[in-house]
Design a protein around this motif. Structure first.
Motif, PDB file in Angstrom:
ATOM      1  N   GLU A   1       5.151   2.420 -24.859  1.00  0.00           N
ATOM      2  CA  GLU A   1       4.524   1.168 -25.254  1.00  0.00           C
ATOM      3  C   GLU A   1       3.479   0.738 -24.221  1.00  0.00           C
ATOM      4  O   GLU A   1       3.466   1.248 -23.100  1.00  0.00           O
ATOM      5  N   MET A   2       2.620  -0.191 -24.597  1.00  0.00           N
ATOM      6  CA  MET A   2       1.560  -0.643 -23.704  1.00  0.00           C
ATOM      7  C   MET A   2       2.147  -1.404 -22.515  1.00  0.00           C
ATOM      8  O   MET A   2       3.047  -2.212 -22.667  1.00  0.00           O
ATOM      9  N   ILE A   3       1.618  -1.107 -21.332  1.00  0.00           N
ATOM     10  CA  ILE A   3       1.973  -1.829 -20.117  1.00  0.00           C
ATOM     11  C   ILE A   3       0.682  -2.460 -19.596  1.00  0.00           C
ATOM     12  O   ILE A   3      -0.174  -1.765 -19.029  1.00  0.00           O
ATOM     13  N   PRO A   4       0.479  -3.761 -19.813  1.00  0.00           N
ATOM     14  CA  PRO A   4      -0.810  -4.402 -19.518  1.00  0.00           C
ATOM     15  C   PRO A   4      -1.289  -4.207 -18.087  1.00  0.00           C
ATOM     16  O   PRO A   4      -2.486  -4.022 -17.845  1.00  0.00           O
ATOM     17  N   GLU A   5      -0.368  -4.246 -17.119  1.00  0.00           N
ATOM     18  CA  GLU A   5      -0.769  -4.122 -15.712  1.00  0.00           C
ATOM     19  C   GLU A   5      -1.473  -2.793 -15.440  1.00  0.00           C
ATOM     20  O   GLU A   5      -2.342  -2.709 -14.563  1.00  0.00           O
ATOM     21  N   ILE A   6      -1.074  -1.744 -16.175  1.00  0.00           N
ATOM     22  CA  ILE A   6      -1.690  -0.429 -15.982  1.00  0.00           C
ATOM     23  C   ILE A   6      -2.886  -0.262 -16.905  1.00  0.00           C
ATOM     24  O   ILE A   6      -3.894   0.345 -16.537  1.00  0.00           O
ATOM     25  N   ASP A   7      -2.772  -0.828 -18.090  1.00  0.00           N
ATOM     26  CA  ASP A   7      -3.790  -0.625 -19.119  1.00  0.00           C
ATOM     27  C   ASP A   7      -5.183  -1.056 -18.673  1.00  0.00           C
ATOM     28  O   ASP A   7      -6.173  -0.455 -19.069  1.00  0.00           O
ATOM     29  N   ARG A   8      -5.245  -2.095 -17.857  1.00  0.00           N
ATOM     30  CA  ARG A   8      -6.564  -2.612 -17.477  1.00  0.00           C
ATOM     31  C   ARG A   8      -7.130  -1.942 -16.225  1.00  0.00           C
ATOM     32  O   ARG A   8      -8.196  -2.330 -15.729  1.00  0.00           O
ATOM     33  N   MET A   9      -6.453  -0.917 -15.730  1.00  0.00           N
ATOM     34  CA  MET A   9      -6.940  -0.187 -14.555  1.00  0.00           C
ATOM     35  C   MET A   9      -7.712   1.059 -14.978  1.00  0.00           C
ATOM     36  O   MET A   9      -7.343   1.734 -15.945  1.00  0.00           O
ATOM     37  N   SER A  10      -8.765   1.391 -14.246  1.00  0.00           N
ATOM     38  CA  SER A  10      -9.481   2.650 -14.469  1.00  0.00           C
ATOM     39  C   SER A  10      -8.642   3.795 -13.907  1.00  0.00           C
ATOM     40  O   SER A  10      -7.701   3.575 -13.130  1.00  0.00           O
ATOM     41  N   LEU A  11      -8.989   5.032 -14.275  1.00  0.00           N
ATOM     42  CA  LEU A  11      -8.252   6.185 -13.763  1.00  0.00           C
ATOM     43  C   LEU A  11      -8.339   6.244 -12.240  1.00  0.00           C
ATOM     44  O   LEU A  11      -7.328   6.487 -11.563  1.00  0.00           O
ATOM     45  N   SER A  12      -9.513   6.022 -11.687  1.00  0.00           N
ATOM     46  CA  SER A  12      -9.660   6.066 -10.226  1.00  0.00           C
ATOM     47  C   SER A  12      -8.812   4.993  -9.556  1.00  0.00           C
ATOM     48  O   SER A  12      -8.155   5.250  -8.532  1.00  0.00           O
ATOM     49  N   GLU A  13      -8.778   3.797 -10.127  1.00  0.00           N
ATOM     50  CA  GLU A  13      -7.958   2.720  -9.565  1.00  0.00           C
ATOM     51  C   GLU A  13      -6.480   3.082  -9.613  1.00  0.00           C
ATOM     52  O   GLU A  13      -5.734   2.811  -8.663  1.00  0.00           O
ATOM     53  N   ARG A  14      -6.074   3.685 -10.702  1.00  0.00           N
ATOM     54  CA  ARG A  14      -4.675   4.092 -10.826  1.00  0.00           C
ATOM     55  C   ARG A  14      -4.311   5.135  -9.779  1.00  0.00           C
ATOM     56  O   ARG A  14      -3.249   5.065  -9.132  1.00  0.00           O
ATOM     57  N   MET A  15      -5.182   6.134  -9.587  1.00  0.00           N
ATOM     58  CA  MET A  15      -4.893   7.203  -8.637  1.00  0.00           C
ATOM     59  C   MET A  15      -4.885   6.684  -7.203  1.00  0.00           C
ATOM     60  O   MET A  15      -4.046   7.079  -6.390  1.00  0.00           O
ATOM     61  N   VAL A  16      -5.808   5.797  -6.883  1.00  0.00           N
ATOM     62  CA  VAL A  16      -5.850   5.225  -5.532  1.00  0.00           C
ATOM     63  C   VAL A  16      -4.592   4.423  -5.246  1.00  0.00           C
ATOM     64  O   VAL A  16      -3.951   4.580  -4.191  1.00  0.00           O
ATOM     65  N   THR A  17      -4.201   3.562  -6.182  1.00  0.00           N
ATOM     66  CA  THR A  17      -2.999   2.749  -5.982  1.00  0.00           C
ATOM     67  C   THR A  17      -1.760   3.623  -5.919  1.00  0.00           C
ATOM     68  O   THR A  17      -0.863   3.398  -5.089  1.00  0.00           O
ATOM     69  N   ALA A  18      -1.709   4.635  -6.775  1.00  0.00           N
ATOM     70  CA  ALA A  18      -0.563   5.554  -6.774  1.00  0.00           C
ATOM     71  C   ALA A  18      -0.451   6.288  -5.445  1.00  0.00           C
ATOM     72  O   ALA A  18       0.650   6.451  -4.893  1.00  0.00           O
ATOM     73  N   ALA A  19      -1.573   6.753  -4.918  1.00  0.00           N
ATOM     74  CA  ALA A  19      -1.556   7.462  -3.638  1.00  0.00           C
ATOM     75  C   ALA A  19      -1.104   6.541  -2.515  1.00  0.00           C
ATOM     76  O   ALA A  19      -0.333   6.941  -1.637  1.00  0.00           O
ATOM     77  N   GLU A  20      -1.569   5.296  -2.540  1.00  0.00           N
ATOM     78  CA  GLU A  20      -1.134   4.303  -1.545  1.00  0.00           C
ATOM     79  C   GLU A  20       0.380   4.138  -1.590  1.00  0.00           C
ATOM     80  O   GLU A  20       1.061   4.145  -0.559  1.00  0.00           O
ATOM     81  N   LEU A  21       0.907   3.980  -2.779  1.00  0.00           N
ATOM     82  CA  LEU A  21       2.337   3.719  -2.942  1.00  0.00           C
ATOM     83  C   LEU A  21       3.182   4.925  -2.546  1.00  0.00           C
ATOM     84  O   LEU A  21       4.192   4.792  -1.850  1.00  0.00           O
ATOM     85  N   ALA A  22       2.791   6.115  -3.008  1.00  0.00           N
ATOM     86  CA  ALA A  22       3.575   7.318  -2.719  1.00  0.00           C
ATOM     87  C   ALA A  22       3.546   7.644  -1.233  1.00  0.00           C
ATOM     88  O   ALA A  22       4.582   7.986  -0.632  1.00  0.00           O
ATOM     89  N   ALA A  23       2.381   7.548  -0.618  1.00  0.00           N
ATOM     90  CA  ALA A  23       2.273   7.854   0.809  1.00  0.00           C
ATOM     91  C   ALA A  23       3.019   6.821   1.653  1.00  0.00           C
ATOM     92  O   ALA A  23       3.661   7.161   2.648  1.00  0.00           O
ATOM     93  N   ALA A  24       2.941   5.548   1.252  1.00  0.00           N
ATOM     94  CA  ALA A  24       3.676   4.510   1.980  1.00  0.00           C
ATOM     95  C   ALA A  24       5.176   4.741   1.884  1.00  0.00           C
ATOM     96  O   ALA A  24       5.910   4.570   2.864  1.00  0.00           O
ATOM     97  N   CYS A  25       5.645   5.137   0.726  1.00  0.00           N
ATOM     98  CA  CYS A  25       7.062   5.460   0.543  1.00  0.00           C
ATOM     99  C   CYS A  25       7.484   6.554   1.522  1.00  0.00           C
ATOM    100  O   CYS A  25       8.517   6.455   2.182  1.00  0.00           O
TER     101      CYS A  25
END
Length: 363
Positions: A117-141
């Motif tokens: 189903e649609m997840i609005p918080e992700i839906d409004r992000m560009s692919l580059s924004e998603r990858m940057v945020t994901a990398a931040e989160l995974a590396a911080a973990c």
């Protein structure tokens, strides 16, 4: 995002251990109800576990993936404002961060999230924004806890960067900030010298990103992360097809051994896809690529094949149905003597994967 964790989550982990694990175990209904209760009280570990229960459909919910994402955000101490700004509360369970990163990478693209189903918080992000945020989160973990899933996900993000220049450029500040030399050295531990990630890797280079991605996958697989093992095995299968077609027999044995090694790590942890693939290998000698198949008949071992087919059914998913089908196909004598066993396995197969059940009905 700063994403610098303190050790507050250790108190939540202690509460979970004492109130749930020590008293009710892991997966009993009593334990799961207590997890939900503690999640509602704000325990970050239990918020993450409650999210897992929804994600894996242990708790039925019409919008399971979206609701789980909300719980993961709370577990990570994160929220997303209407304008798309990610905000931190300072109280976080690091493991939840890489799961959110997993959502950002896979949402509406692949895995269980492909048709969610649609997840609005992700839906409004560009692919580059998603990858940057994901990398931040995974590396911080990874800076806080050893999480093989986060290592694997960084490899997946690097793969994306290797093929998309816009993503690659957007990620450069993240690699500089979040992949310090000590983390790269840790990922290289135990690898052959030529497989380590150079400390001064040029992440603006596509080939360098691809090579680093493979090392991340290998590090995750060495830590027992079964999905990294499967991905690496699939990569080696394609190399086997290519090398066999070129007649380079002297290279084939080493590549085949790597293929089998990755599958064994996953199969011995009861991952159904890997166990079924190993079962087929030992029953038929086949290594199957996306388009071609190569056979190594000298490896055929019927007893070992049966062992791996059964391993594929221990912790079942849709791939386990193929293992049941292969047991019926190659070991039909077991079922000829036990009709109750046949009926039992057919019923399980129908529930796990109706398409495979239909194939079995036509046998």
């Amino acid at each position: 995002m700063k994403l610098i964790f303190d050790n507050a989550f250790q108190d939540d982990l202690k509460q979970y251990t004492e109130a749930v694990l020590a008293k009710a175990g892991v997966s009993s209904r009593t334990a799961e109800r207590e997890v939900i209760y503690l999640a509602e009280q704000g325990n970050t570990v239990c918020l993450k576990l409650y999210g897992d229960m929804l994600f894996y459909k242990k708790v039925m919910n019409r919008h399971a993936m979206r609701e789980a994402f909300g719980l993961y955000l709370r577990a990570a101490g994160l929220s997303v404002s209407e304008d798309g700004t990610w905000q931190e509360s300072g109280r976080a369970y690091p493991e939840a961060c890489w799961v959110i990163a997993y959502y950002l990478v896979h949402y509406r693209r692949e895995s269980d999230l492909k048709d969610c189903e649609m997840i609005p918080e992700i839906d409004r992000m560009s692919l580059s924004e998603r990858m940057v945020t994901a990398a931040e989160l995974a590396a911080a973990c990874l800076g806080a806890v050893e999480a093989p899933g986060a290592i694997n996900l960084l490899g997946r993000i690097l793969q994306e960067a290797a093929k998309d220049e816009a993503v690659r450029t957007a990620l450069l500040p993240v690699w500089e900030k979040r992949l310090p030399d000590e983390l790269l050295a840790k990922l290289g531990a135990g690898a052959a010298e030529e497989e380590t990630i150079p400390e001064k890797t040029d992440f603006s280079d596509s080939d360098a990103c691809e090579k680093a991605a493979i090392r991340f996958f290998e590090a995750a697989a060495d830590a027992g992360y079964v999905y990294a093992c499967n991905n690496l095995a699939a990569r080696e299968a394609e190399r086997i097809i290519e090398i066999a077609a070129e007649g380079k027999q002297e290279e084939l044995a080493a590549v085949l051994e790597r293929y089998l090694r990755w599958l064994r790590i996953a199969a011995d942890r009861y991952e159904p896809y890997a166990a079924n693939r190993l079962g087929l290998f030992y029953r038929t000698g086949e290594v199957r690529g996306t388009k071609e198949t190569v056979h190594f008949r000298e490896y055929i071992d019927s007893s070992l094949a049966r062992e791996y087919f059964y391993k594929a059914t221990v912790y079942p998913d849709a791939n386990s149905a193929w293992a049941y089908l292969n047991l019926m196909k190659y070991y039909h004598q077991d079922y000829d003597r036990d009709i109750d066993l046949l009926n039992e396995h057919m019923a399980i197969m129908k529930e796990l994967n109706p398409k495979v059940y239909d194939i079995a009905m036509e046998m």
